[in-house]
Design a protein around this motif. Structure first.
Motif, PDB file in Angstrom:
ATOM      1  N   GLU A 238       0.828  -1.212   0.000  1.00 19.28           N
ATOM      2  CA  GLU A 238       0.000   0.000   0.000  1.00 19.28           C
ATOM      3  C   GLU A 238       0.862   1.263   0.000  1.00 19.28           C
ATOM      4  O   GLU A 238       0.478   2.295  -0.564  1.00 19.28           O
ATOM      5  CB  GLU A 238      -0.923  -0.005   1.229  1.00 19.28           C
ATOM      6  N   ALA A 239       2.020   1.190   0.617  1.00 27.00           N
ATOM      7  CA  ALA A 239       2.922   2.345   0.683  1.00 27.00           C
ATOM      8  C   ALA A 239       3.825   2.452  -0.544  1.00 27.00           C
ATOM      9  O   ALA A 239       4.563   3.432  -0.692  1.00 27.00           O
ATOM     10  CB  ALA A 239       3.793   2.250   1.934  1.00 27.00           C
ATOM     11  N   SER A 243       2.107   4.997  -5.257  1.00 26.12           N
ATOM     12  CA  SER A 243       2.459   6.073  -4.323  1.00 26.12           C
ATOM     13  C   SER A 243       3.221   7.168  -5.053  1.00 26.12           C
ATOM     14  O   SER A 243       3.674   6.992  -6.192  1.00 26.12           O
ATOM     15  CB  SER A 243       3.313   5.521  -3.182  1.00 26.12           C
ATOM     16  N   LYS A 244       3.373   8.288  -4.375  1.00 22.99           N
ATOM     17  CA  LYS A 244       4.142   9.409  -4.919  1.00 22.99           C
ATOM     18  C   LYS A 244       5.139   9.870  -3.851  1.00 22.99           C
ATOM     19  O   LYS A 244       4.957   9.585  -2.664  1.00 22.99           O
ATOM     20  CB  LYS A 244       3.208  10.564  -5.281  1.00 22.99           C
ATOM     21  N   TRP A 246       6.684  12.180  -1.130  1.00 22.99           N
ATOM     22  CA  TRP A 246       6.136  13.175  -0.210  1.00 22.99           C
ATOM     23  C   TRP A 246       7.021  14.431  -0.258  1.00 22.99           C
ATOM     24  O   TRP A 246       8.042  14.445  -0.951  1.00 22.99           O
ATOM     25  CB  TRP A 246       6.080  12.584   1.204  1.00 22.99           C
ATOM     26  N   THR A 260       6.626   7.939   1.652  1.00 24.84           N
ATOM     27  CA  THR A 260       5.856   8.015   0.414  1.00 24.84           C
ATOM     28  C   THR A 260       4.493   8.581   0.788  1.00 24.84           C
ATOM     29  O   THR A 260       4.182   8.744   1.981  1.00 24.84           O
ATOM     30  CB  THR A 260       5.674   6.631  -0.250  1.00 24.84           C
ATOM     31  N   CYS A 261       3.675   8.883  -0.207  1.00 22.83           N
ATOM     32  CA  CYS A 261       2.333   9.376   0.111  1.00 22.83           C
ATOM     33  C   CYS A 261       1.350   8.998  -0.987  1.00 22.83           C
ATOM     34  O   CYS A 261       1.740   8.677  -2.115  1.00 22.83           O
ATOM     35  CB  CYS A 261       2.340  10.891   0.335  1.00 22.83           C
ATOM     36  N   LYS A 262       0.075   9.038  -0.621  1.00 25.02           N
ATOM     37  CA  LYS A 262      -1.033   8.884  -1.568  1.00 25.02           C
ATOM     38  C   LYS A 262      -2.095   9.882  -1.155  1.00 25.02           C
ATOM     39  O   LYS A 262      -2.700   9.718  -0.091  1.00 25.02           O
ATOM     40  CB  LYS A 262      -1.620   7.475  -1.484  1.00 25.02           C
ATOM     41  N   TYR A 267       3.012   7.759   4.364  1.00 29.60           N
ATOM     42  CA  TYR A 267       3.556   6.489   4.846  1.00 29.60           C
ATOM     43  C   TYR A 267       5.015   6.695   5.262  1.00 29.60           C
ATOM     44  O   TYR A 267       5.806   7.251   4.494  1.00 29.60           O
ATOM     45  CB  TYR A 267       3.493   5.418   3.761  1.00 29.60           C
ATOM     46  N   LYS A 332       1.247   4.187   8.846  1.00 26.57           N
ATOM     47  CA  LYS A 332       0.364   4.986   8.005  1.00 26.57           C
ATOM     48  C   LYS A 332      -0.118   6.184   8.804  1.00 26.57           C
ATOM     49  O   LYS A 332      -0.689   6.027   9.881  1.00 26.57           O
ATOM     50  CB  LYS A 332      -0.807   4.112   7.547  1.00 26.57           C
TER      51      LYS A 332
END
Length: 337
Positions: A238-239, A243-244, A246, A260-262, A267, A332
């Motif tokens: 999920e991470a 993801s993109k 951060w 990382t982030c969504k 994350y 998270k």
């Protein structure tokens, strides 16, 4: 979620029945099978994107050696071998990705790269979906391409402005298979996870290489490494997936926490379990609505605002058992800036 097969490496043997590689291909010799076609069908049935690696040059081809001798003023090899094969691969197998290599000895004017790429993106059957890397001539890497490789095992150190991919190999000494390789010469699970996490935090894709034996077997030690990474991704994917980067890629105080982030979710992936079970994150700014959970573990984690900045997260007393053997864990963060 893509696989790249070596359709042809620098020695010129093609893993499909190339019409310009008579008797030196996997249909006429060896397994007598179309490996490019078979793998492509299997991957697409599994909904995995299919990439094809193709070497522009061939070390031992007399046509290439003659062109090289001329200072690349002649193009016999390109016109009779390289370009017919590239067009054949695209028209026959419609790859999602073309991973070009063998570019470094000659300029674009020799390889005819721009005319091929113009056809690929304007008129080919994959013009709306295909992706290419940056190895199309001797001054192309890190300058032109759908995404950049820059160099083998490239690690940028800061966030690049262009999409990129880090290609690495489980065998630290080879991209092929070596029957004399030793365990110490292979990347372990922790090193692979660390490379993956660092790469994705900097906005890159991670392409991990294993070399099959001459019989086409992926040996057990390579299988073990790939399956271990798969298990880690089952919990922490999920991470990673979709993801993109951060606003901060890593904690300045340590290189063992990566972000990382969504969307609004952040994350934090930490590679070392803190001895006091207290994870300090300096970069996220908490709010009254902040919630902290750990991927693979039910329920929320307790946290408090750090006296200086960031937050302190209380982890379970021991790494939770489904993920205890891993070399990286993910918290998270929701409701942070």
């Amino acid at each position: 979620r893509y696989v790249v097969l070596t359709a042809k490496h620098h020695e010129g043997f093609t893993n499909w029945g190339s019409p310009v590689s008579w008797s030196w291909n996997s249909v006429d010799a060896g397994p007598h099978r179309d490996l490019v076609g078979e793998l492509g069908q299997a991957l697409r049935e599994s909904n995995i994107r299919y990439g094809l690696y193709h070497s522009l040059l061939e070390w031992f081809n007399p046509l290439y050696l003659a062109d090289k001798e001329s200072g690349f003023k002649t193009q016999s090899f390109v016109l009779q071998k390289t370009m017919p094969e590239l067009y054949d691969l695209v028209l026959r197998y419609k790859p999602d990705l073309i991973w070009s290599d063998g570019d470094w000895e000659a300029p674009e004017s020799y390889w005819n790269s721009t005319s091929f790429l113009a056809w690929l993106y304007n008129d080919s059957p994959v013009k709306d979906t295909v992706v290419v890397n940056d190895r199309w001539c001797n001054n192309c890497s890190c300058h032109h391409g759908g995404y950049y490789n820059c160099a083998d095992k490239y690690k940028p150190g800061t966030l690049p402005t262009h999409k990129w991919e880090m290609c690495s190999s489980v065998d630290k000494l080879s991209w092929g298979y070596r029957s004399n390789m030793r365990i110490a010469e292979l990347m372990d699970e922790a090193s692979i996870i660390e490379e993956l996490v660092q790469t994705v935090s900097f906005g890159g894709n991670y392409l991990l290489n294993v070399g099959p034996t001459s019989e086409g077997v992926i040996v057990p030690i390579f299988q073990e490494r790939l399956l271990a990474l798969g298990r880690w991704l089952d919990t922490n994917g999920e991470a990673i997936y979709e993801s993109k980067p951060w606003r901060v890629q890593m904690e300045n105080s340590t290189n063992s926490v990566w972000y990382t982030c969504k969307g609004l979710v952040v994350y934090a992936i930490f590679l070392t379990w803190p001895q006091d079970n207290l994870l300090k994150l300096s970069s996220p700014v908490p709010s009254p609505d902040t919630q902290v959970t750990m991927l693979g573990l039910a329920g929320a984690l307790k946290w408090q605002k750090s006296p200086d900045k960031g937050l302190l997260i209380t982890l379970p007393c021991v790494p939770p058992s489904p993920i205890s053997a891993q070399s990286g864990w993910t918290v998270k963060l929701e409701g942070v800036k």
